[in-house]
Design an enzyme around this catalytic site. Sequence first.
Site, PDB file in Angstrom:
ATOM      1  N   HIS A   1      -5.159   0.409   0.596  1.00 16.49           N
ATOM      2  CA  HIS A   1      -4.787  -0.528  -0.460  1.00 16.49           C
ATOM      3  C   HIS A   1      -5.941  -1.472  -0.692  1.00 16.49           C
ATOM      4  CE1 HIS A   1      -2.496  -3.464  -2.768  1.00 16.49           C
ATOM      5  NE2 HIS A   1      -1.638  -2.487  -2.968  1.00 16.49           N
TER       6      HIS A   1
ATOM      7  N   ASP B   1       3.861   3.544  -1.403  1.00 18.29           N
ATOM      8  CA  ASP B   1       4.170   4.851  -1.980  1.00 18.29           C
ATOM      9  C   ASP B   1       4.249   5.969  -0.968  1.00 18.29           C
ATOM     10  OD1 ASP B   1       4.530   4.128  -4.598  1.00 18.29           O
ATOM     11  OD2 ASP B   1       2.378   3.936  -4.905  1.00 18.29           O
TER      12      ASP B   1
HETATM   13  N1  ACO Z   1      -7.879   8.506   2.296  1.00 20.77           N
HETATM   14  C1  ACO Z   1      -9.112   8.641   2.864  1.00 20.77           C
HETATM   15  N2  ACO Z   1     -10.092   7.716   2.777  1.00 20.77           N
HETATM   16  C2  ACO Z   1      -9.813   6.598   2.079  1.00 20.77           C
HETATM   17  C3  ACO Z   1      -8.557   6.393   1.472  1.00 20.77           C
HETATM   18  C4  ACO Z   1      -7.566   7.392   1.611  1.00 20.77           C
HETATM   19  N3  ACO Z   1      -6.362   7.244   1.066  1.00 20.77           N
HETATM   20  N4  ACO Z   1      -8.571   5.188   0.849  1.00 20.77           N
HETATM   21  C5  ACO Z   1      -9.777   4.667   1.049  1.00 20.77           C
HETATM   22  N5  ACO Z   1     -10.541   5.516   1.801  1.00 20.77           N
HETATM   23  C6  ACO Z   1     -11.901   5.273   2.291  1.00 20.77           C
HETATM   24  C7  ACO Z   1     -12.931   5.436   1.201  1.00 20.77           C
HETATM   25  O1  ACO Z   1     -13.432   6.759   1.145  1.00 20.77           O
HETATM   26  C8  ACO Z   1     -13.989   4.434   1.623  1.00 20.77           C
HETATM   27  O2  ACO Z   1     -14.706   4.991   2.702  1.00 20.77           O
HETATM   28  P1  ACO Z   1     -16.290   4.614   2.890  1.00 20.77           P
HETATM   29  O3  ACO Z   1     -16.329   3.137   3.149  1.00 20.77           O
HETATM   30  O4  ACO Z   1     -16.732   5.443   4.062  1.00 20.77           O
HETATM   31  O5  ACO Z   1     -16.973   5.013   1.606  1.00 20.77           O
HETATM   32  C9  ACO Z   1     -13.174   3.275   2.193  1.00 20.77           C
HETATM   33  O6  ACO Z   1     -11.946   3.886   2.674  1.00 20.77           O
HETATM   34  C10 ACO Z   1     -12.832   2.192   1.156  1.00 20.77           C
HETATM   35  O7  ACO Z   1     -12.209   2.827   0.048  1.00 20.77           O
HETATM   36  P2  ACO Z   1     -12.283   2.305  -1.439  1.00 20.77           P
HETATM   37  O8  ACO Z   1     -12.019   3.450  -2.375  1.00 20.77           O
HETATM   38  O9  ACO Z   1     -13.521   1.504  -1.650  1.00 20.77           O
HETATM   39  O10 ACO Z   1     -11.057   1.307  -1.462  1.00 20.77           O
HETATM   40  P3  ACO Z   1     -10.395   0.693  -2.745  1.00 20.77           P
HETATM   41  O11 ACO Z   1      -9.886  -0.630  -2.369  1.00 20.77           O
HETATM   42  O12 ACO Z   1     -11.309   0.754  -3.919  1.00 20.77           O
HETATM   43  O13 ACO Z   1      -9.185   1.701  -3.056  1.00 20.77           O
HETATM   44  C11 ACO Z   1      -7.086   2.718  -3.124  1.00 20.77           C
HETATM   45  C12 ACO Z   1      -7.880   1.439  -2.806  1.00 20.77           C
HETATM   46  C13 ACO Z   1      -7.367   3.169  -4.569  1.00 20.77           C
HETATM   47  C14 ACO Z   1      -5.583   2.400  -3.034  1.00 20.77           C
HETATM   48  C15 ACO Z   1      -7.484   3.828  -2.110  1.00 20.77           C
HETATM   49  O14 ACO Z   1      -7.199   3.413  -0.797  1.00 20.77           O
HETATM   50  C16 ACO Z   1      -6.805   5.172  -2.405  1.00 20.77           C
HETATM   51  O15 ACO Z   1      -7.322   5.946  -3.223  1.00 20.77           O
HETATM   52  N6  ACO Z   1      -5.627   5.456  -1.762  1.00 20.77           N
HETATM   53  C17 ACO Z   1      -4.906   6.666  -2.035  1.00 20.77           C
HETATM   54  C18 ACO Z   1      -4.108   6.503  -3.311  1.00 20.77           C
HETATM   55  C19 ACO Z   1      -2.908   5.587  -3.136  1.00 20.77           C
HETATM   56  O16 ACO Z   1      -2.153   5.723  -2.178  1.00 20.77           O
HETATM   57  N7  ACO Z   1      -2.741   4.665  -4.091  1.00 20.77           N
HETATM   58  C20 ACO Z   1      -1.591   3.747  -4.112  1.00 20.77           C
HETATM   59  C21 ACO Z   1      -2.027   2.343  -3.955  1.00 20.77           C
HETATM   60  S1  ACO Z   1      -0.599   1.310  -3.866  1.00 20.77           S
HETATM   61  C22 ACO Z   1      -0.156   1.070  -5.460  1.00 20.77           C
HETATM   62  O17 ACO Z   1      -0.882   1.137  -6.394  1.00 20.77           O
HETATM   63  C23 ACO Z   1       1.246   0.799  -5.666  1.00 20.77           C
END
Ligand code: ACO
Length: 433
Positions: free
Chosen positions: A308, A366
């Site tokens: 998140h 979710d």
């Molecule tokens: N699975 C694997 N790796 C992940 C995940 C994941 N679900 N989420 C983040 N990471 C990793 C990224 O690859 C990144 O790694 P790095 O630092 O080695 O490059 C690090 O964690 C940070 O990730 P970001 O994408 O920069 O985090 P951001 O805050 O931009 O994204 C998000 C947040 C979009 C929710 C992300 O965690 C994600 O895509 N999750 C899966 C989708 C999801 O469940 N979305 C629902 C969110 S809740 C809502 O909207 C109600």
Amino acid sequence: MTQPTYSLVNNATGEKTDLPVVSGTLGPVGLDVGKVYDKLDTFTYDPGFSSTCSCKSAITYIDGDAGILLYRGYPVDQLARHSTFIEVCYLVLYGELPTKVQLEKFDSDIRKHTMINESLKGFFQGFNYDAHPMAMLTGVVGSMSAFYHDTTNNKDPRHRDIFAHRMIAKIPTIAAAAYKKYFGQPFMYPQNHLDYCSNLLHMMFSVPAEPYHVDPIAAKALDVLFILHADHEQNASTSTVRLAGSTGCNPYAAIAAGIAALWGPAHGGANEAVLRMLDQIGDVKNVPNFMAKVKDKNSGVRLMGFGHRVYKNFDPRATIIREQCHKVLKHLGKDNDPQMELALKLEEIALSDDYFKERKLYPNVDFYSGIIYKALGIPVNMFTPMFAIARTVGWCAHWIEMTADPQNRIGRPRQVYVGAPQRNYADIAKRKG
Ligand code: ACO
């Protein structure tokens, strides 16, 4: 305690520019960078808005590190345990818990607005039977802007109220119609003696040919899920509603923009993506392989329902949903559900794995909501519309807060331009390549 002050220093010239501090009741202060461009001919740069506040708001507070979520000051877990979605709608919209009389009046107002204009129903005929319900929701809610001209003066507080009541009351009817469209079943009219979630279940699952009994445990589970999804401060869809709304556009059109933003898999579409991911993994024995792919940056695979932007400790909503999930599955006799077993295994591995620990990735709201929806018989492509129904009150409250603010200005971000420098038009005969 005196507030710290902040200055930007131009290291080349030593020139200092003081930045005013904007304080709220809880959480970090904001640095007011609104005049940085005027004073320094420099923009601030923050793609994804990780450090940027777009507004002041009194609706919802999140402390991502402590896993705290408050609606109008009330912890979401207290509301989920003791309140109802309709009461929470009142709280989110008006800022205070209602008295008994206020609640009865509000509940009755919502119940009286549940029907949609018969012409609006005709819009569904334009869609293919297999259109995604979120596409229909975006289109049909957008088309609501063609109705209600006499009560859509954004400057009139009473009109803003009527808009919010209409949106909250009608969004379940529209979502249920989108569901019925897929099966080719007749749309069911709302039954206003039913509470909000029972009415939604009735409109989705009843048919004119048979009696339908709403399962109170299913309705209660939905009510709790809706409380947890009611608002989440300046998330992508709410910011979209605010940005669209800041232009003074029709509020129904602004909500349609929010619905479109919610659909994405990085946002509200994640609940749907979680179930598709569980289907794809198939069996607990495939979990290690899947996890290896998640950790491989080149695979492009993410563990959906994890991570998140704001919660870096745990998502307080996920804890409550996890509990609800067990309760519902047990009640429905589905507690040995293989997908639940798979989800728990994924959660267990992810929570003990360094990749997830180092990046502070925890299950979000979710991760479990999809399993509950599935147990209630709601098909996967209706998961995000369920989220949209619950979030409508948050969108309305933010639109009202922004529109009622006399200092509201059109949202207009800037950019760092990285394209070609200025050049002269070349005649086609003289172009190379
Ligand atoms: N699975 C694997 N790796 C992940 C995940 C994941 N679900 N989420 C983040 N990471 C990793 C990224 O690859 C990144 O790694 P790095 O630092 O080695 O490059 C690090 O964690 C940070 O990730 P970001 O994408 O920069 O985090 P951001 O805050 O931009 O994204 C998000 C947040 C979009 C929710 C992300 O965690 C994600 O895509 N999750 C899966 C989708 C999801 O469940 N979305 C629902 C969110 S809740 C809502 O909207 C109600």
